[in-house]
Design a protein around this motif. Structure first.
Motif, PDB file in Angstrom:
ATOM      1  N   VAL A  79      -1.368  12.915  11.239  1.00 20.28           N
ATOM      2  CA  VAL A  79      -2.513  12.002  11.177  1.00 20.28           C
ATOM      3  C   VAL A  79      -2.039  10.564  10.990  1.00 20.28           C
ATOM      4  CG1 VAL A  79      -4.547  11.347   9.828  1.00 20.28           C
ATOM      5  CG2 VAL A  79      -4.122  13.750  10.333  1.00 20.28           C
ATOM      6  N   LEU A  80      -1.129  10.391  10.026  1.00 20.99           N
ATOM      7  CA  LEU A  80      -0.668   9.021   9.734  1.00 20.99           C
ATOM      8  C   LEU A  80       0.058   8.406  10.927  1.00 20.99           C
ATOM      9  CD1 LEU A  80       0.496   9.533   6.041  1.00 20.99           C
ATOM     10  CD2 LEU A  80      -1.471   8.221   6.807  1.00 20.99           C
ATOM     11  N   ARG A  81       0.844   9.226  11.621  1.00 21.67           N
ATOM     12  CA  ARG A  81       1.541   8.703  12.809  1.00 21.67           C
ATOM     13  C   ARG A  81       0.533   8.377  13.913  1.00 21.67           C
ATOM     14  NH1 ARG A  81       4.786   6.566  14.146  1.00 21.67           N
ATOM     15  NH2 ARG A  81       5.943   7.662  15.761  1.00 21.67           N
ATOM     16  N   THR A  82      -0.498   9.217  14.033  1.00 21.32           N
ATOM     17  CA  THR A  82      -1.500   8.998  15.083  1.00 21.32           C
ATOM     18  C   THR A  82      -2.264   7.699  14.864  1.00 21.32           C
ATOM     19  OG1 THR A  82      -1.762  11.375  15.264  1.00 21.32           O
ATOM     20  CG2 THR A  82      -3.484  10.054  16.259  1.00 21.32           C
ATOM     21  N   ILE A  83      -2.568   7.391  13.610  1.00 18.39           N
ATOM     22  CA  ILE A  83      -3.310   6.151  13.366  1.00 18.39           C
ATOM     23  C   ILE A  83      -2.366   4.944  13.221  1.00 18.39           C
ATOM     24  CG2 ILE A  83      -5.398   7.264  12.477  1.00 18.39           C
ATOM     25  CD1 ILE A  83      -4.480   6.634   9.657  1.00 18.39           C
ATOM     26  N   GLY A  84      -1.123   5.135  13.654  1.00 23.36           N
ATOM     27  CA  GLY A  84      -0.242   3.982  13.837  1.00 23.36           C
ATOM     28  C   GLY A  84       0.733   3.675  12.720  1.00 23.36           C
ATOM     29  N   MET A  85       0.906   4.586  11.788  1.00 20.59           N
ATOM     30  CA  MET A  85       1.882   4.314  10.721  1.00 20.59           C
ATOM     31  C   MET A  85       3.292   4.500  11.276  1.00 20.59           C
ATOM     32  SD  MET A  85       1.759   5.784   6.917  1.00 20.59           S
ATOM     33  CE  MET A  85       2.588   5.056   5.559  1.00 20.59           C
ATOM     34  N   LYS A  86       4.152   3.530  11.017  1.00 15.95           N
ATOM     35  CA  LYS A  86       5.509   3.588  11.546  1.00 15.95           C
ATOM     36  C   LYS A  86       6.314   4.668  10.823  1.00 15.95           C
ATOM     37  CE  LYS A  86       5.911  -1.197  13.047  1.00 15.95           C
ATOM     38  NZ  LYS A  86       6.018  -0.900  14.476  1.00 15.95           N
ATOM     39  N   LYS A  87       7.289   5.245  11.554  1.00 11.56           N
ATOM     40  CA  LYS A  87       8.139   6.294  10.965  1.00 11.56           C
ATOM     41  C   LYS A  87       8.839   5.782   9.709  1.00 11.56           C
ATOM     42  CE  LYS A  87       9.296   8.797  15.209  1.00 11.56           C
ATOM     43  NZ  LYS A  87      10.321   9.049  16.207  1.00 11.56           N
ATOM     44  N   GLN A 137       7.317   5.982   2.166  1.00 11.74           N
ATOM     45  CA  GLN A 137       6.280   6.529   1.284  1.00 11.74           C
ATOM     46  C   GLN A 137       6.729   7.862   0.679  1.00 11.74           C
ATOM     47  OE1 GLN A 137       2.100   6.598   2.595  1.00 11.74           O
ATOM     48  NE2 GLN A 137       2.002   8.654   1.694  1.00 11.74           N
ATOM     49  N   GLU A 175      -0.521  15.873   7.537  1.00 12.05           N
ATOM     50  CA  GLU A 175      -0.664  14.507   7.025  1.00 12.05           C
ATOM     51  C   GLU A 175       0.239  13.549   7.822  1.00 12.05           C
ATOM     52  OE1 GLU A 175       0.170  14.340   2.839  1.00 12.05           O
ATOM     53  OE2 GLU A 175       0.276  12.151   2.847  1.00 12.05           O
ATOM     54  N   ASN A 226      -0.076   4.303  -2.259  1.00 12.65           N
ATOM     55  CA  ASN A 226      -0.339   5.625  -1.665  1.00 12.65           C
ATOM     56  C   ASN A 226       0.580   6.690  -2.241  1.00 12.65           C
ATOM     57  OD1 ASN A 226      -2.388   4.835  -0.083  1.00 12.65           O
ATOM     58  ND2 ASN A 226      -1.341   5.108   1.875  1.00 12.65           N
ATOM     59  N   TYR A 282       0.806  -1.227   0.000  1.00 14.44           N
ATOM     60  CA  TYR A 282       0.000   0.000   0.000  1.00 14.44           C
ATOM     61  C   TYR A 282       0.839   1.278   0.000  1.00 14.44           C
ATOM     62  CZ  TYR A 282       0.798   1.023   4.981  1.00 14.44           C
ATOM     63  OH  TYR A 282       1.367   1.365   6.176  1.00 14.44           O
ATOM     64  N   PRO A 327       3.554  13.650  16.587  1.00 14.62           N
ATOM     65  CA  PRO A 327       2.200  13.708  16.028  1.00 14.62           C
ATOM     66  C   PRO A 327       1.248  14.513  16.910  1.00 14.62           C
ATOM     67  CG  PRO A 327       2.731  11.481  16.806  1.00 14.62           C
ATOM     68  CD  PRO A 327       3.982  12.276  16.831  1.00 14.62           C
ATOM     69  N   ASP A 386       3.175   2.018  17.994  1.00 16.65           N
ATOM     70  CA  ASP A 386       2.578   2.167  16.648  1.00 16.65           C
ATOM     71  C   ASP A 386       1.585   1.034  16.407  1.00 16.65           C
ATOM     72  OD1 ASP A 386       3.993   4.454  15.932  1.00 16.65           O
ATOM     73  OD2 ASP A 386       5.733   3.293  15.295  1.00 16.65           O
ATOM     74  N   ILE A 398      -2.721   0.400   7.011  1.00 20.27           N
ATOM     75  CA  ILE A 398      -1.698   0.579   8.041  1.00 20.27           C
ATOM     76  C   ILE A 398      -1.750  -0.584   9.039  1.00 20.27           C
ATOM     77  CG2 ILE A 398      -0.966   2.059   9.976  1.00 20.27           C
ATOM     78  CD1 ILE A 398      -1.858   4.461   8.209  1.00 20.27           C
TER      79      ILE A 398
END
Lengths: 484, 221
Positions: A346-354, A360, A343, A6, A2, A476, B77, B109
């Motif tokens: 948000v992505l870090r908050t919903i759990g996307m790893k650094k 990406q 952005e 993305n 993904y 985040p 995470d 994710i």
């Protein structure tokens, strides 16, 4: 995965920003590919020129040594005169190089092949070409002059007949003799016209010191001298020069010890690296201190100098483009990241790893840069040849202007066509037989594409460095608090 | 059984004075199937508490235990994209994405496999009261209530055990507030989720199963 999906979607979503980055990448890629193509082509051109041009060594006067030995003692004028006479006599003796000497010198592991010419002043019943200065200011190998009507020049083999090889002389009737032991000659068309001579006729020459010493030669060919530098002048230096073989000159001169023979040997060396070793070898074999070994390396350098200048310009251009490009891309990406701070939050908050977020953002830059690099390389490929040749022409024009300036200093004016100018330049560079490189086929080949890819990678890393730093540093929660 | 437990939890900002705590000696416990309201005035530390529970801040004192495991030792995470769903007052959706893309991204994710992500996202939208035709709209073209529903759908996309909502109805009118509350209460009571709502709304507090008043339990000076 993904991440790449993305990344692609983000590129489409942010067309404006990515088009801007793409344009900068295209400009950098096109400039870099032109510069790289010019550099690589210049390198291969110089290498192939050097490979196709043998390194040759000749024996010339060691002027430094002569000047040093001729310096008069400070207190006695009489002594100095006798010293000069002594040196002159020594020099005359030393400058006599026989064919045996040449064979001895050529018997070396550093020599691939050799050839030589011998010139001697002669008289004849023929009517000399009056406008010619060839025999009167005979240009012997050591700059010695003769005062006879004609010059008999013999060559040991066809390799030494460089004027025919480079097209300065061209046979208009008959042919160049292939027998280098017989009594054959080729003469200038002006002399032939003056004396109504034709192929098959015989001509006789006399020793200026001894009228009984004669040689009769059969004419096998008549040549025209196309030396364009002489079209401008009153003289054609070759008109009273009779071309034959070295055996004829040797046999003729052997009957008169007082006859001055100018010998000009040329040794084709195995490589340019052995020049010094060959020179030392000749010294150990007894080469006079008044003579020295010189090579054609300066002439090769001179012939490739314009292309070297173009290569230098291309390198400078490449460096400047890359520095400016890298700075601009870094700044644009820094601004870009500030715009995309939310952005990231948000992505870090919903759990996307650094690490995935970095991947990406880098993927987005890589996709844009690869597409731009391909377009840029295409533009570079299309423009590199005309740009390279335009640079080369500017460089040649600049060289010609210098030559014309020198020419006008002698009162000859800037005139003449380009060919004539080039020849003059070559002559003034001491380089009559070397054609300058005046065309470059700058190709965007696989090597250039590989180098371009490397540059693209470096630029991508530089420009994405701002993203990576920002992603590592941004909290985040702070981003979202700021937003709220 | 407690799903989440705060044990003498204290927190102060890194640049604060030694005794300047935002939260001091907080003790709370949360179970599945219940709606919890954490109330308090502005600046009382409600949002900070939520940040700690959601794993966005970790330099705290005391303990936060999730399923008896210390939160600070977990992969935060992974915790955020598996165990907790977060709903913000300002929705925090990605404006350049469509409603559906915002939900699917969350599933991506979470690395959700073997499911039809689009189908599931549409089901979630239906669950929070949105129509299928709104799926492909950019989120900025949706109303505040609709955006909050999308945020809830996103938080449910990977089926977390805990839903954390920070003033989820703060920007909404009364009717919409009730609709959103109905969804959250239904998630706790029907789907056995632990729903924790940080709020200063009396309406929310009245409908919650358990109310924690930070004014009373926060031991800060």
């Amino acid at each position: 995965m993904y991440i790449f999906k993305n990344a692609w979607k983000n590129i489409i979503r942010n067309k404006g920003r990515n088009i801007l980055i793409g344009i900068i990448f295209i400009v950098i890629a096109a400039s870099a590919s032109i510069s790289l193509a010019i550099r690589n082509s210049a390198n291969s051109l110089i290498n192939s020129y050097k490979e196709s041009t043998d390194t040759t060594a000749t024996i010339t006067v060691n002027r430094d040594n002569m000047r040093q030995n001729m310096t008069p003692p400070s207190d006695s004028g009489e002594d100095s005169e006798s010293n000069i006479e002594k040196i002159s006599s020594e020099f005359k003796e030393a400058s006599k190089i026989s064919s045996d000497d040449i064979k001895n010198y050529a018997d070396s592991k550093y020599v691939k092949s050799y050839y030589y010419s011998m010139s001697v002043g002669v008289d004849s019943d023929l009517t000399k070409v009056e406008s010619s200065s060839g025999n009167e200011i005979g240009r012997g190998p050591h700059g010695m002059e003769s005062s006879t009507d004609f010059t008999l020049t013999g060559y040991s083999s066809i390799d030494g007949m460089t004027n025919f090889i480079n097209g300065t002389y061209k046979i208009t009737s008959g042919e160049v003799f292939s027998d280098f032991e017989g009594n054959y000659a080729i003469i200038n068309s002006e002399l032939a016209t003056q004396n109504n001579l034709k192929v098959g006729d015989s001509i006789t020459f006399t020793d200026p010191n001894n009228s009984e010493n004669t040689v009769t030669l059969e004419i096998t060919g008549i040549y025209e001298d196309n030396d364009s530098t002489q079209k401008m002048s009153m003289f054609t230096s070759s008109a009273n020069t009779i071309i034959t073989n070295t055996k004829v000159v040797e046999d003729f001169s052997s009957k008169d010890d007082d006859l001055k023979v100018n010998t000009n040997p040329t040794f084709v060396l195995t490589s340019e690296k052995v020049l010094d070793k060959f020179s030392s070898e000749l010294t150990s074999k007894g080469l006079s201190e008044y003579l020295t070994v010189s090579s054609n390396l300066d002439q090769v350098e001179s012939a490739t100098s314009t292309i070297l200048n173009v290569k230098g310009f291309a390198t400078t251009f490449l460096i400047i483009t890359l520095i400016i490009g890298a700075i601009v891309l870094f700044v644009i990406n820094m601004i870009n990241i500030r715009e995309r701070k939310y952005e990231i939050g948000v992505l870090r908050t919903i759990g996307m790893k650094k690490s995935l977020l970095c991947l990406q953002f880098i993927s987005e830059i890589i996709i844009v840069s690869v597409a731009a690099l391909l377009i840029g390389a295409g533009i570079g490929a299309a423009s590199s040849v005309p740009v390279a040749n335009s640079l080369l022409q500017n460089e040649i024009t600049s060289s010609e202007e210098k030559v014309n300036e020198i020419s006008s200093n002698f009162g000859h004016g800037p005139g003449g066509d380009r060919e004539s100018s080039n020849m003059k330049f070559n002559k003034m560079s001491g380089n009559p037989n070397f054609k300058k490189i005046d065309n470059i086929n700058a190709l965007v080949n696989f090597k250039v594409l590989l180098e371009l890819l490397g540059i693209g990678l470096v630029l991508t890393i530089i420009s994405s460095a701002s993203s990576m730093i920002a992603i590592q540093r941004f909290s985040p929660l702070t981003i979202l608090k700021e937003r709220s | 059984m407690n799903l989440l437990k705060l044990d003498n939890l204290s927190y102060r900002y890194s640049d604060a004075l030694e005794d300047e705590y935002v939260l001091k000696n907080i003790n709370m416990s949360f179970e599945k199937g219940k709606v919890y309201a954490i109330k308090g005035k502005s600046g009382s530390g409600k949002t900070t508490l939520l940040s700690l529970i959601s794993g966005l801040e970790k330099n705290y004192e005391g303990k936060i235990l999730y399923a008896d495991e210390e939160l600070s030792k977990m992969d935060l995470d992974k915790y955020r994209n598996t165990d907790v769903g977060i709903v913000f007052q300002s929705y925090n959706l990605l404006p350049s994405y469509t409603a559906l893309e915002n939900i699917i991204l969350s599933m991506d994710i979470n690395n959700s496999k073997n499911i039809d992500k689009r189908k599931k996202a549409l089901e979630l939208m239906k669950q929070v009261g949105l129509k299928e035709e709104q799926a492909d709209r950019m989120v900025l073209r949706l109303s505040g209530g609709e955006q909050q529903r999308i945020a809830i759908a996103r938080s449910l996309s990977y089926n977390p055990k805990i839903i954390l909502a920070d003033e989820p109805t703060g920007n909404l009118d009364k009717d919409t507030e009730n609709q959103i509350l109905n969804i959250l209460i239904s998630l706790a009571h029907d789907d056995d989720k632990c729903v924790i709502i940080v709020t200063h709304s009396e309406n929310v507090c009245n409908r919650a199963d358990v109310v924690y008043d930070l004014k009373k339990i926060n031991g800060r000076k």
